[in-house]
Design an enzyme around this catalytic site. Structure first.
Site, PDB file in Angstrom:
ATOM      1  CB  THR A 190      -0.938   0.000   1.228  1.00 51.55           C
ATOM      2  OG1 THR A 190      -1.725   1.181   1.208  1.00 51.55           O
ATOM      3  CG2 THR A 190      -0.190  -0.079   2.543  1.00 51.55           C
TER       4      THR A 190
ATOM      5  CD  GLU B  67      -2.937  -0.524   5.481  1.00 56.79           C
ATOM      6  OE1 GLU B  67      -3.873  -0.505   4.654  1.00 56.79           O
ATOM      7  OE2 GLU B  67      -2.128   0.407   5.603  1.00 56.79           O
TER       8      GLU B  67
ATOM      9  CE  LYS C   2      -4.482  18.017  11.531  1.00 56.38           C
ATOM     10  NZ  LYS C   2      -4.055  17.625  10.182  1.00 56.38           N
TER      11      LYS C   2
ATOM     12  CD1 TRP D 151      -8.849  19.436  13.192  1.00 52.92           C
ATOM     13  CD2 TRP D 151      -9.705  17.396  13.525  1.00 52.92           C
ATOM     14  NE1 TRP D 151      -7.892  18.689  13.841  1.00 52.92           N
ATOM     15  CE2 TRP D 151      -8.388  17.426  14.059  1.00 52.92           C
ATOM     16  CE3 TRP D 151     -10.421  16.207  13.620  1.00 52.92           C
ATOM     17  CZ2 TRP D 151      -7.796  16.332  14.683  1.00 52.92           C
ATOM     18  CZ3 TRP D 151      -9.841  15.106  14.236  1.00 52.92           C
ATOM     19  CH2 TRP D 151      -8.535  15.179  14.762  1.00 52.92           C
TER      20      TRP D 151
HETATM   21  P1  ADP Z   1      -4.008   4.071  -0.424  1.00 61.02           P
HETATM   22  O1  ADP Z   1      -3.500   4.653   0.873  1.00 61.02           O
HETATM   23  O2  ADP Z   1      -2.970   3.785  -1.433  1.00 61.02           O
HETATM   24  O3  ADP Z   1      -5.217   4.791  -0.957  1.00 61.02           O
HETATM   25  P2  ADP Z   1      -5.780   1.931   0.291  1.00 61.02           P
HETATM   26  O4  ADP Z   1      -6.404   1.585  -0.979  1.00 61.02           O
HETATM   27  O5  ADP Z   1      -5.489   0.868   1.247  1.00 61.02           O
HETATM   28  O6  ADP Z   1      -4.447   2.633   0.022  1.00 61.02           O
HETATM   29  O7  ADP Z   1      -6.693   3.047   0.915  1.00 61.02           O
HETATM   30  C1  ADP Z   1      -7.336   2.945   2.132  1.00 61.02           C
HETATM   31  C2  ADP Z   1      -7.897   4.288   2.501  1.00 61.02           C
HETATM   32  O8  ADP Z   1      -8.864   4.712   1.538  1.00 61.02           O
HETATM   33  C3  ADP Z   1      -8.628   4.315   3.808  1.00 61.02           C
HETATM   34  O9  ADP Z   1      -7.742   4.434   4.884  1.00 61.02           O
HETATM   35  C4  ADP Z   1      -9.533   5.518   3.641  1.00 61.02           C
HETATM   36  O10 ADP Z   1      -8.854   6.724   3.928  1.00 61.02           O
HETATM   37  C5  ADP Z   1      -9.855   5.512   2.175  1.00 61.02           C
HETATM   38  N1  ADP Z   1     -11.176   4.922   1.927  1.00 61.02           N
HETATM   39  C6  ADP Z   1     -11.463   3.671   1.581  1.00 61.02           C
HETATM   40  N2  ADP Z   1     -12.778   3.500   1.388  1.00 61.02           N
HETATM   41  C7  ADP Z   1     -13.355   4.694   1.634  1.00 61.02           C
HETATM   42  C8  ADP Z   1     -14.700   5.187   1.620  1.00 61.02           C
HETATM   43  N3  ADP Z   1     -15.723   4.429   1.276  1.00 61.02           N
HETATM   44  N4  ADP Z   1     -14.887   6.474   1.944  1.00 61.02           N
HETATM   45  C9  ADP Z   1     -13.862   7.271   2.289  1.00 61.02           C
HETATM   46  N5  ADP Z   1     -12.581   6.886   2.300  1.00 61.02           N
HETATM   47  C10 ADP Z   1     -12.329   5.609   1.991  1.00 61.02           C
END
Ligand code: ADP
Length: 544
Positions: A182, A327, A435, A440
């Site tokens: 990731t 993860e 911020k 926030w």
């Molecule tokens: P990357 O960090 O490369 O994008 P991931 O694909 O593992 O890796 O992304 C996970 C992240 O994507 C989550 O921690 C979250 O921030 C975001 N995410 C995933 N699904 C959603 C969703 N439905 N709405 C908002 N954010 C999301």
């Protein structure tokens, strides 16, 4: 007492063969549409496993794949882990330096790659250590020209493989089965290792009625890449359940996706919001029949509320919003109404369903605020922490693990609220939240509101440094074709919806929003771009 039978993957592909030998896996390839039954896929999977063993792949060895969504990739999804090795899916859209880092860090022994990836690997071949064989997954009878060596033809390995190969029956359920890296905010990508057990249990979760209810009756098209969190686990679960799978292959466009939905009568699909925004734009040209779809799973980034509305009201396609991470295998929450919420007016239902939803059975969560655990009042924000059998417990050989994994919990880096019914809403990523003056501001809420304006195609909001307030929001907007709107009109549109101090200091009109390798807004690059535009146009950064 009950049997302690290991939760391992060979039984998944065996079931597909035994019970669903007539059901198909349909792939879009350069040569057209290929159709293979699960009987054929299962046999090819055994042949591949035996050929990999002949090439020297042993238990626990990592075999990398650099490939689009197609049946050969699906065969690798089972052949590699079922023979005791580990399938390492590599994101083909990363920069060559990151790809070579990942291959070396995982210590991949063999690589399977699509022909269009050859130039990328050739460009970083000198940095790659330890790879003993390159297997090209080509449709052609002959291998393409390449300086990679030694190279093998996938179909030749299948032809020479043993159709009667038997998967070992002593793989421990906690043995590694898959791997995916990731992206990290800074530094190199971080590796996550999936086990047989985690894939087994996560696949079951995909079949639950209140999750996405994947079943034999579905024709499922994962648009999310098989190199990104195992296409959200759909290929594994789909084979196990006997689901017909439609794999959209290389370089697809929204038009190609819609045509596949029409031709193959796809009932269920999954992808990130930018995919569905593109498909919506194409659908609005008005020539298509997508009535076979019973649902679209959208996740990976926030699904804009207006997009959900348009799919549902104009095309009667229910949208299922879900949340997860590399993860977390990835399914963590699914947004479906509780039975008694169905009575609510549409606007209220839409509001609930555009949240990320309820935690699926098997996963536990807590929301950690500055004061302790955040109240379930839909307002108090905190960082989401998770634990469960398909949640990673560490990064693969990485010192950064201790920043994320603490006291048996994974700290997601996502700021959330939870309402009184337990619906979780992602407010922002900790690194993207704005911020301002000790408070926030959710970039996600502002984006959602902007994308509800009829002239707006996409909107992303980022923080820019500010002398007095620390940070202030600046919005970047891409307009729909032939649409026009002014900055002041957009601000007027936002005003009734937000406190005054939430309103962006500036709205910039861009031709496109930079995206990550998997189609999410690339906020880091956007922040830099915004900063440059502000300096160029005003001679000053915001707030000076
Ligand atoms: P990357 O960090 O490369 O994008 P991931 O694909 O593992 O890796 O992304 C996970 C992240 O994507 C989550 O921690 C979250 O921030 C975001 N995410 C995933 N699904 C959603 C969703 N439905 N709405 C908002 N954010 C999301």
């Amino acid at each position: 007492m009950m049997m302690d039978s290991p939760l391992t993957m060979p039984q998944m592909i065996k079931r597909a063969e035994m019970l669903f030998s007539k059901k198909e896996v349909i792939s879009r390839t350069d040569k057209g549409i290929s159709r293979l039954t699960y009987r054929e896929i299962a046999e090819r999977t055994r042949r591949l496993a035996s050929s990999l063993e002949k090439l020297g792949v042993r238990r626990g060895d990592k075999v990398g794949t650099l490939a689009w969504n197609h049946h050969r990739h699906l065969e690798a999804y089972f052949a590699i882990p079922c023979s005791g090795a580990v399938i390492h899916t590599i994101n083909i859209r990363l920069a060559p330096q990151q790809i070579s880092y990942i291959i070396n860090h995982a210590e991949d022994k063999v690589l399977l790659l699509d022909p269009d990836i050859i130039p990328i690997l050739e460009s970083c071949r000198d940095e790659i250590q330890g790879v003993k064989a390159f297997i090209i997954m080509t449709d052609e009878d002959t291998l393409p020209e390449t300086t990679l060596s030694p190279v093998y033809h996938y179909e030749k390995l299948i032809a020479d493989g043993d159709p009667d190969y038997v998967y070992p029956d002593d793989i421990p359920e906690q043995a590694p089965a898959g791997m995916c890296y990731t992206s990290a905010t800074t530094g190199n990508p971080k590796g996550v290792v999936y086990t047989h057990r985690s894939i087994f249990l996560h696949s079951l979760a995909l079949g639950l009625a209140d999750s996405v209810a994947l079943s034999e009756r579905d024709v499922a098209m994962p648009v999310v890449p098989m190199f990104h969190v195992n296409a959200w686990g759909m290929p594994f679960a789909g084979a196990w359940f006997g689901t017909t799978q439609v794999l959209p292959g290389p370089n697809f466009t929204p038009k190609i996706l819609i045509e596949l939905i029409e031709q193959e009568k796809v009932t269920f699909s999954a992808g990130v919001p930018t995919i569905w925004l593109g498909v919506l734009k194409e659908l609005e040209t008005g020539k298509y029949d997508v009535s076979s779809l019973r649902g679209i799973l959208c996740g990976g980034a926030p699904a804009p509320k207006e997009m959900i509305r348009r799919y549902e009201q104009k095309y009667q396609i229910p949208f299922i919003h879900g949340y997860g991470m590399t993860e977390t295998s990835p399914i963590v929450t699914i947004s479906k109404l509780k039975s008694y919420q169905e009575q609510l007016p549409y606007e209220e239902r839409l509001e609930i369903r555009s949240k990320q939803g309820l935690i699926v059975p098997g996963i536990e969560m807590k929301v950690v605020s500055a004061k302790g655990e955040a109240a379930w009042d839909g307002r108090e924000m905190g960082e989401l922490a998770l634990r469960g059998p398909w949640i990673a417990s560490e990064y693969y050989q990485d010192d950064r693990s201790k920043e994320t994994f603490k006291d048996g919990w994974l700290y997601t880096g996502d700021v959330v609220t939870v309402d009184g019914e337990g619906f979780l809403k992602i407010v922002d990523r900790t690194k993207d939240i704005i911020k301002s003056g000790g408070e926030w501001i959710s970039s996600v809420d502002l984006e959602n509101a902007l994308m509800a304006h009829e002239a707006v195609f996409e909107a992303a909001v980022v923080a820019v440094p500010h002398k007095k307030w620390q940070e202030r929001p600046v919005a970047c907007v891409v307009l729909k074709e032939n649409a026009s709107v002014t900055e002041e009109e957009l601000l007027d549109f936002l005003r009734p919806q937000f406190a005054k101090w939430w309103l962006p200091d500036k709205i910039l009109f861009l031709n496109e929003i930079p995206k990550t390798s998997v189609g999410k807004f690339l906020k880091r690059a956007l922040r830099e771009e915004v900063q440059k535009v502000l300096e160029a146009h005003e001679g000053l950064a915001a707030g000076e």
